[in-house]
Design an enzyme around this catalytic site. Structure first.
Site, mmCIF file in Angstrom:
data_model
loop_
_atom_site.group_PDB
_atom_site.id
_atom_site.type_symbol
_atom_site.label_atom_id
_atom_site.label_comp_id
_atom_site.label_asym_id
_atom_site.label_seq_id
_atom_site.Cartn_x
_atom_site.Cartn_y
_atom_site.Cartn_z
ATOM 1 N N ASN A 197 0.789 -1.239 0.000
ATOM 2 C CA ASN A 197 0.000 0.000 0.000
ATOM 3 C C ASN A 197 0.821 1.291 0.000
ATOM 4 O OD1 ASN A 197 0.716 -0.582 2.656
ATOM 5 N ND2 ASN A 197 -1.179 0.235 3.508
ATOM 6 N N GLU A 226 4.824 -4.560 12.110
ATOM 7 C CA GLU A 226 3.917 -3.407 11.948
ATOM 8 C C GLU A 226 2.704 -3.934 11.190
ATOM 9 O OE1 GLU A 226 4.410 -0.482 13.238
ATOM 10 O OE2 GLU A 226 6.509 -0.652 13.811
ATOM 11 N N CYS A 251 -2.999 1.369 6.721
ATOM 12 C CA CYS A 251 -3.082 0.664 8.020
ATOM 13 C C CYS A 251 -3.704 1.568 9.077
ATOM 14 C CB CYS A 251 -1.704 0.201 8.454
ATOM 15 S SG CYS A 251 -0.509 1.541 8.539
#
Ligand code: NAP
Length: 470
Positions: A149, A244, A278
């Site tokens: 992304n 993450e 995210c």
């Protein structure tokens, strides 16, 4: 595009096409590496360790700064490649390149600040007469496994601090969007000895897994989904791991909030990169007193967004990473609608595009909000009170970031204290990050922090040296 291993460009017999999600055209191909090639990358990264350690911090910093200048020169070229492979609007790609430049700059600065400290051993029993200090040492080889992304900036958040504290790196970019990262590693290769930076392409389940299980790698720095992150944490053994992972970030709007600012927060937070962020706003928790006004203003602003060719600088909403990803979002939204969610605008798919969507009457037991949905959706969950807002905000396995809009500082401070997430912003949406801040979630959103200084902490080991002067 070929892999870069030990300073050489290496192709493979098996190739995978990288396609533009906007028009399906093939942009380039990448090799699907065999495990022997992954081992070669591991060997080259290990062989290069001493060459990097021998470089002074001054030189490492200057070399990183040279890459900053090279990336600045190629800003437009990199942004266009990013838009081609991810489908994000060109203006958003330019922002990602600018943030990548900023991240590199921070790392070039941090390379000069890898300090130890003196330790007063005489504060402990029998410690009198010692002079002791610590040194921060590189771990060795860092494997960076990264998602589609924000492929470039998220990879630089791993490569740049790793090199700043003198680790060599193996990068496994996402198969759907590997090109910008691979091209960037070529810039680095021009500055550092062969083998300091290596790229290996192939499927995560094979090549990524091989890196995770290798005993010749000292750290896995992973950004991606919770599912993959959990698998990595189980297989990585004794090596250090930073994870993450995903988010399901709340944006709370209380009755005393500035509604226009809160609406802006949702527009910027839920629809950026077509919702594939995210720290995107994934749940809009609105107190009943302002819910009707807020919903109608949000619809008005959402309908102004321009969906279209990502290369057009008037476009605000590009495609998702693939048609399959858009179909998944469509199914999740349809399921919520079947269970009672009300469509205020959007809820339509065109190929790999999904329209910016506002849903009302969303409940926490719908998959749309109980899991992470990676699409341009603003689901409104109405609540009666601050207590209920906080309860809903925490009703998730994730805890990446959060935002609350209110003019009551006591309510804001309750949210700050009680929301279980790595960051809480007041009068700002969760979708905000500067590249120097400690970034990383609580709960299943991950382990460890990034943000250059914090990543360096996680990519070094501390040695204590004690001189007995008695
Ligand atoms: P993903 O499917 O987990 O993939 C991420 C990377 O892991 C890719 O390079 C993938 O390779 C690789 N991989 C897949 N299976 C693997 C395995 N078994 N072992 C080792 N590596 C493996 O995630 P994604 O769909 O690309 O990204 C979206 C997710 O990332 C979302 O959940 C999002 O919230 C999260 N994310 C988190 C942050 C953060 O900083 N917290 C930032 C951005 C995104 P292939 O591409 O070859 O499958």
């Amino acid at each position: 595009m070929d892999m870069l291993i030990g300073g050489k460009y290496i192709s493979g017999d098996d190739l995978e096409e990288v396609k533009n999600p906007y028009n399906g055209e093939v942009i380039d191909t990448i090799p699907i590496a065999h495990l022997q090639t992954a081992q070669l990358a591991i060997d080259e990264a290990n062989n290069a360790k001493s060459k990097l350690v021998e470089m002074s911090a001054f030189k490492v910093s200057n070399k990183l700064q040279n890459v900053v200048e090279k990336l600045k020169d190629k800003r437009q070229e990199f942004a266009e490649l990013l838009t081609l492979e991810v489908g994000k609007p060109i203006n958003e790609s330019l922002v990602e390149i600018d943030r990548s430049i900023e991240t590199l700059k921070l790392a070039a600065e941090e390379a000069k600040r890898i300090y130890g400290e003196s330790v007063p051993l005489d504060a402990g029993l029998n410690g009198k007469g010692f002079f002791a200090f610590t040194q921060k040492l590189p771990l060795g080889v860092v494997a960076a496994i990264t998602p589609f992304n924000y492929p470039l900036n998220l990879t630089i958040h791993k490569i740049a601090p790793a090199i700043a504290c003198k680790n060599t790196v193996i990068v496994k970019p996402p198969t759907e969007a590997p090109l910008t990262v691979m091209k960037f590693c070529q810039l680095l290769d021009g500055e550092f000895p062969d083998g300091v930076v290596n790229t290996i392409t192939g499927y995560g389940s094979e090549i990524g897994d091989y890196l995770v299980c290798s005993s010749d790698i000292d750290k896995i720095s992973f950004t991606g989904s919770v599912t993959t992150g959990l698998m990595i944490s189980q297989k990585a053994g004794m090596k250090k791991v930073t994870l993450e992972l995903g988010g399901n970030d709340p944006l709370i709007v209380l009755n005393d909030a500035n509604i226009d600012n809160a609406v802006k927060g949702v527009i910027n937070g839920a629809f950026l990169n077509a919702g594939q962020v995210c720290m995107g706003v994934k749940r809009v928790i609105v107190q009943n007193g302002v819910a009707d006004e807020f919903a109608s203003k949000l619809v008005e602003e959402t309908e102004k967004l321009v969906m279209g060719n990502p290369m057009d600088d008037k476009t605000n909403l590009g495609t998702l990473i693939s048609q399959n990803a858009a179909i998944q979002v469509e199914q999740t939204v349809n399921d919520a609608i079947d269970k009672g969610a009300k469509v205020l605008t959007g809820a339509k798919r065109d190929g790999a595009f999904y329209h910016a969507t506002v849903l009302d009457n969303v409940k926490m037991d719908m998959d749309l909000v109980s899991r992470e949905t990676f699409g341009p959706i603003a689901p409104i969950i109405r609540v009666d009170s601050l207590d209920e807002a906080i309860e809903v905000a925490n009703d998730t396995e994730y805890g990446l970031q959060a935002g609350v809009f209110t003019s009551d500082y006591k309510a804001a401070m309750r949210c700050v204290r009680e929301i279980e997430s790595g960051t809480v912003f007041v009068n700002k949406q969760s979708t905000f990050r500067t590249d120097n801040m400690p970034f990383g979630g609580f709960k299943n959103s991950g382990i460890g922090k990034e943000g250059i200084k914090y990543a360096v902490e996680e990519m070094t080991k501390t040695k204590l040296i004690g001189l007995n002067l008695r």
